[in-house]
Motif scaffolding. Structure first.
Motif, PDB file in Angstrom:
ATOM      1  N   ALA A  90      21.179  15.633 -23.738  1.00 48.03           N
ATOM      2  CA  ALA A  90      21.000  15.114 -22.496  1.00 48.03           C
ATOM      3  C   ALA A  90      19.735  14.187 -22.263  1.00 48.03           C
ATOM      4  O   ALA A  90      19.831  12.913 -21.607  1.00 48.03           O
ATOM      5  CB  ALA A  90      20.961  16.197 -21.659  1.00 48.03           C
ATOM      6  N   PHE A  91      18.670  14.492 -22.882  1.00 51.94           N
ATOM      7  CA  PHE A  91      17.550  13.959 -22.700  1.00 51.94           C
ATOM      8  C   PHE A  91      16.993  13.679 -24.137  1.00 51.94           C
ATOM      9  O   PHE A  91      16.942  14.443 -24.958  1.00 51.94           O
ATOM     10  CB  PHE A  91      16.558  14.580 -21.910  1.00 51.94           C
ATOM     11  CG  PHE A  91      16.912  14.686 -20.625  1.00 51.94           C
ATOM     12  CD1 PHE A  91      16.671  13.517 -19.540  1.00 51.94           C
ATOM     13  CD2 PHE A  91      17.241  15.927 -19.974  1.00 51.94           C
ATOM     14  CE1 PHE A  91      16.937  13.829 -18.207  1.00 51.94           C
ATOM     15  CE2 PHE A  91      17.427  15.994 -18.722  1.00 51.94           C
ATOM     16  CZ  PHE A  91      17.435  15.209 -17.654  1.00 51.94           C
ATOM     17  N   PRO A  92      16.387  12.305 -24.317  1.00 57.05           N
ATOM     18  CA  PRO A  92      16.461  11.240 -23.399  1.00 57.05           C
ATOM     19  C   PRO A  92      17.963  10.613 -23.336  1.00 57.05           C
ATOM     20  O   PRO A  92      18.655  10.478 -24.465  1.00 57.05           O
ATOM     21  CB  PRO A  92      15.631  10.143 -24.049  1.00 57.05           C
ATOM     22  CG  PRO A  92      15.283  10.397 -25.468  1.00 57.05           C
ATOM     23  CD  PRO A  92      15.681  11.979 -25.539  1.00 57.05           C
ATOM     24  N   ALA A  93      18.106  10.088 -22.301  1.00 62.46           N
ATOM     25  CA  ALA A  93      19.514   9.423 -22.057  1.00 62.46           C
ATOM     26  C   ALA A  93      19.265   7.885 -22.927  1.00 62.46           C
ATOM     27  O   ALA A  93      18.206   7.248 -22.870  1.00 62.46           O
ATOM     28  CB  ALA A  93      19.720   9.114 -20.622  1.00 62.46           C
ATOM     29  N   ILE A  94      20.148   7.702 -23.710  1.00 58.43           N
ATOM     30  CA  ILE A  94      20.521   6.323 -24.289  1.00 58.43           C
ATOM     31  C   ILE A  94      21.108   5.332 -23.615  1.00 58.43           C
ATOM     32  O   ILE A  94      22.335   5.720 -23.274  1.00 58.43           O
ATOM     33  CB  ILE A  94      21.071   6.535 -25.861  1.00 58.43           C
ATOM     34  CG1 ILE A  94      20.521   7.787 -26.396  1.00 58.43           C
ATOM     35  CG2 ILE A  94      20.819   5.182 -26.459  1.00 58.43           C
ATOM     36  CD1 ILE A  94      18.902   7.652 -26.984  1.00 58.43           C
ATOM     37  N   LEU A  95      20.266   4.290 -23.367  1.00 58.69           N
ATOM     38  CA  LEU A  95      21.187   3.071 -22.561  1.00 58.69           C
ATOM     39  C   LEU A  95      20.949   1.843 -23.330  1.00 58.69           C
ATOM     40  O   LEU A  95      20.037   1.234 -23.626  1.00 58.69           O
ATOM     41  CB  LEU A  95      20.350   3.194 -21.147  1.00 58.69           C
ATOM     42  CG  LEU A  95      20.476   4.233 -20.238  1.00 58.69           C
ATOM     43  CD1 LEU A  95      19.686   3.580 -18.865  1.00 58.69           C
ATOM     44  CD2 LEU A  95      21.898   4.305 -20.002  1.00 58.69           C
ATOM     45  N   GLU A  96      22.286   1.386 -23.647  1.00 58.82           N
ATOM     46  CA  GLU A  96      22.520  -0.051 -24.418  1.00 58.82           C
ATOM     47  C   GLU A  96      22.113  -1.177 -23.400  1.00 58.82           C
ATOM     48  O   GLU A  96      22.829  -0.936 -22.305  1.00 58.82           O
ATOM     49  CB  GLU A  96      23.448  -0.012 -25.242  1.00 58.82           C
ATOM     50  CG  GLU A  96      23.533   1.162 -26.429  1.00 58.82           C
ATOM     51  CD  GLU A  96      24.900   0.945 -27.040  1.00 58.82           C
ATOM     52  OE1 GLU A  96      25.565  -0.245 -27.296  1.00 58.82           O
ATOM     53  OE2 GLU A  96      25.277   2.040 -27.682  1.00 58.82           O
TER      54      GLU A  96
END
Length: 122
Positions: A90-96
């Motif tokens: 859940a952490f860290p959230a990966i954002l492309e």
């Protein structure tokens, strides 16, 4: 509802090209410390950056306990797609995110694909 483990997650990390990192640093996400293993929360990558080095930084950022979100240029995520797709914490959230020279392709985004599967939208 926050727990002790999430209270320490106060940073956004970034793996990106020169323009992305410059923008993020100007926006104020950069942190440089002398603490071993947590010297910087950003890494600039070029076309010459080796996949092994990119993977090493990805693993470093995803195992740190002070990072809440990891932003990564999608064209760099493509180089380590297997690791991105198999990441389930859940952490860290990966954002492309897109870069100036590489537009965003929603079909490649791991998070968006998971959401589509969740809602039965293969």
């Amino acid at each position: 509802m926050s727990t002790d483990s999430t209270k320490s997650r106060t940073l956004i990390a970034c793996l990106g090209d020169e323009d992305t990192i410059t923008g993020m640093l100007l926006a104020g996400i950069g942190q440089v410390t002398k603490e071993t293993g947590k010297e910087r929360n950003f890494q600039m990558c070029t076309e010459d950056t080796k996949t092994a080095d990119l993977l090493s930084k990805f693993e470093e950022f995803t195992t740190r306990d002070d990072i809440a979100i990891l932003l990564i240029n999608q064209h760099l995520a493509d180089k380590i797609r297997y690791e991105i797709d198999s990441y389930t914490a859940a952490f860290p959230a990966i954002l492309e995110i897109p870069s100036k020279d590489h537009p965003y392709d929603p079909e490649k985004d791991s998070v968006l694909r998971r959401v589509r599967r969740l809602f039965g939208d293969s």
